[in-house]
Design a protein around this motif. Structure first.
Motif, PDB file in Angstrom:
ATOM      1  N   ASP A 218      -9.219  20.491 100.272  1.00  0.00           N
ATOM      2  CA  ASP A 218      -9.136  21.286  99.050  1.00  0.00           C
ATOM      3  C   ASP A 218      -7.746  21.096  98.400  1.00  0.00           C
ATOM      4  N   THR A 219      -6.745  21.073  99.272  1.00  0.00           N
ATOM      5  CA  THR A 219      -5.429  20.768  98.833  1.00  0.00           C
ATOM      6  C   THR A 219      -5.231  19.409  97.979  1.00  0.00           C
ATOM      7  N   VAL A 220      -6.007  18.372  98.510  1.00  0.00           N
ATOM      8  CA  VAL A 220      -5.959  17.161  97.714  1.00  0.00           C
ATOM      9  C   VAL A 220      -6.868  17.022  96.451  1.00  0.00           C
ATOM     10  N   ILE A 221      -7.889  17.934  96.759  1.00  0.00           N
ATOM     11  CA  ILE A 221      -8.659  18.210  95.264  1.00  0.00           C
ATOM     12  C   ILE A 221      -7.968  18.899  94.235  1.00  0.00           C
ATOM     13  N   THR A 222      -7.202  19.841  94.659  1.00  0.00           N
ATOM     14  CA  THR A 222      -6.305  20.830  93.839  1.00  0.00           C
ATOM     15  C   THR A 222      -5.236  19.899  93.261  1.00  0.00           C
ATOM     16  N   THR A 223      -4.821  19.179  93.776  1.00  0.00           N
ATOM     17  CA  THR A 223      -3.654  18.216  93.396  1.00  0.00           C
ATOM     18  C   THR A 223      -4.228  17.161  92.303  1.00  0.00           C
ATOM     19  N   LYS A 224      -5.272  16.937  92.756  1.00  0.00           N
ATOM     20  CA  LYS A 224      -5.925  15.533  91.844  1.00  0.00           C
ATOM     21  C   LYS A 224      -6.472  16.251  90.548  1.00  0.00           C
ATOM     22  N   VAL A 225      -7.072  17.652  90.470  1.00  0.00           N
ATOM     23  CA  VAL A 225      -7.427  18.059  89.396  1.00  0.00           C
ATOM     24  C   VAL A 225      -6.254  18.673  88.567  1.00  0.00           C
ATOM     25  N   LYS A 226      -5.062  19.081  89.206  1.00  0.00           N
ATOM     26  CA  LYS A 226      -3.893  19.357  88.313  1.00  0.00           C
ATOM     27  C   LYS A 226      -3.423  18.259  87.765  1.00  0.00           C
ATOM     28  N   THR A 227      -3.488  16.982  88.342  1.00  0.00           N
ATOM     29  CA  THR A 227      -2.820  15.977  87.849  1.00  0.00           C
ATOM     30  C   THR A 227      -3.795  15.361  86.648  1.00  0.00           C
ATOM     31  N   ALA A 228      -5.084  15.561  86.541  1.00  0.00           N
ATOM     32  CA  ALA A 228      -6.094  15.105  85.744  1.00  0.00           C
ATOM     33  C   ALA A 228      -5.837  16.050  84.276  1.00  0.00           C
ATOM     34  N   ILE A 229      -5.699  17.446  84.744  1.00  0.00           N
ATOM     35  CA  ILE A 229      -5.542  17.950  83.546  1.00  0.00           C
ATOM     36  C   ILE A 229      -4.245  17.736  82.779  1.00  0.00           C
ATOM     37  N   PHE A 230      -3.106  17.697  83.647  1.00  0.00           N
ATOM     38  CA  PHE A 230      -1.738  17.470  83.131  1.00  0.00           C
ATOM     39  C   PHE A 230      -1.871  16.234  82.305  1.00  0.00           C
ATOM     40  N   ASN A 231      -2.575  15.124  82.791  1.00  0.00           N
ATOM     41  CA  ASN A 231      -2.551  13.876  82.147  1.00  0.00           C
ATOM     42  C   ASN A 231      -3.478  13.742  80.852  1.00  0.00           C
ATOM     43  N   GLU A 232      -4.309  14.704  80.738  1.00  0.00           N
ATOM     44  CA  GLU A 232      -5.294  14.771  79.623  1.00  0.00           C
ATOM     45  C   GLU A 232      -4.382  14.854  78.178  1.00  0.00           C
ATOM     46  N   PRO A 233      -4.156  14.060  77.251  1.00  0.00           N
ATOM     47  CA  PRO A 233      -3.488  14.235  76.101  1.00  0.00           C
ATOM     48  C   PRO A 233      -3.910  15.586  75.321  1.00  0.00           C
ATOM     49  N   THR A 234      -5.205  15.762  75.391  1.00  0.00           N
ATOM     50  CA  THR A 234      -5.557  16.874  74.476  1.00  0.00           C
ATOM     51  C   THR A 234      -5.427  18.194  75.014  1.00  0.00           C
ATOM     52  N   LEU A 235      -5.033  18.343  76.179  1.00  0.00           N
ATOM     53  CA  LEU A 235      -4.842  19.440  77.043  1.00  0.00           C
ATOM     54  C   LEU A 235      -3.267  19.781  76.953  1.00  0.00           C
ATOM     55  N   LYS A 236      -2.592  20.457  76.045  1.00  0.00           N
ATOM     56  CA  LYS A 236      -1.182  20.701  76.181  1.00  0.00           C
ATOM     57  C   LYS A 236      -0.870  21.940  76.923  1.00  0.00           C
ATOM     58  N   SER A 237      -1.759  22.627  77.497  1.00  0.00           N
ATOM     59  CA  SER A 237      -1.544  24.087  78.031  1.00  0.00           C
ATOM     60  C   SER A 237      -1.015  23.668  79.473  1.00  0.00           C
ATOM     61  N   THR A 238       0.098  24.188  80.029  1.00  0.00           N
ATOM     62  CA  THR A 238       0.403  24.042  81.433  1.00  0.00           C
ATOM     63  C   THR A 238       0.103  25.502  81.916  1.00  0.00           C
ATOM     64  N   GLU A 239      -0.684  26.259  81.273  1.00  0.00           N
ATOM     65  CA  GLU A 239      -0.913  27.488  81.790  1.00  0.00           C
ATOM     66  C   GLU A 239      -2.360  27.648  82.451  1.00  0.00           C
TER      67      GLU A 239
END
Length: 103
Positions: free
Chosen positions: A37-58
């Motif tokens: 679950d920790t690995v999945i959480t990290t991967k999802v956070k990274t994917a959201i952060f790397n998505e150019p259309t999602l500028k929200s860090t909230e």
């Protein structure tokens, strides 16, 4: 009992205790599940952060047994939809719960 038999019995008992100690219960995760679950959480956070259309860090991400919960604030419904799509695309994600709110 001979000395080798005693060592074998002690080793078997310790092995059994260590395996049972890491097993999950219906309400609690085991050590392996927590790490997954920790690995999945990290991967999802990274994917959201790397998505150019999602500028929200909230956007907060939590994972339990492969189910990802997204919470926090986004700027639009399109951002909500995109965050859910990105989370679903991550390997290991079983389901996504959307708890995000508009700013």
């Amino acid at each position: 009992m001979t000395l080798p038999n005693r060592f074998a019995a002690i080793f078997s008992a310790l092995l059994l205790v260590s395996v049972v100690g890491c097993a999950s219960t219906p309400k609690h995760e085991g050590t392996g599940q927590y790490m997954d679950d920790t690995v999945i959480t990290t991967k999802v956070k990274t994917a959201i952060f790397n998505e150019p259309t999602l500028k929200s860090t909230e956007i907060n991400v939590e994972t339990y047994k492969g189910t990802v919960q997204l919470s926090g604030f986004v700027n639009s419904r399109a951002d909500m939809k995109k965050a859910v799509e990105v989370a679903r695309s991550v390997e290991g994600v079983v389901a996504v719960k959307d708890q995000m709110q508009l700013k």
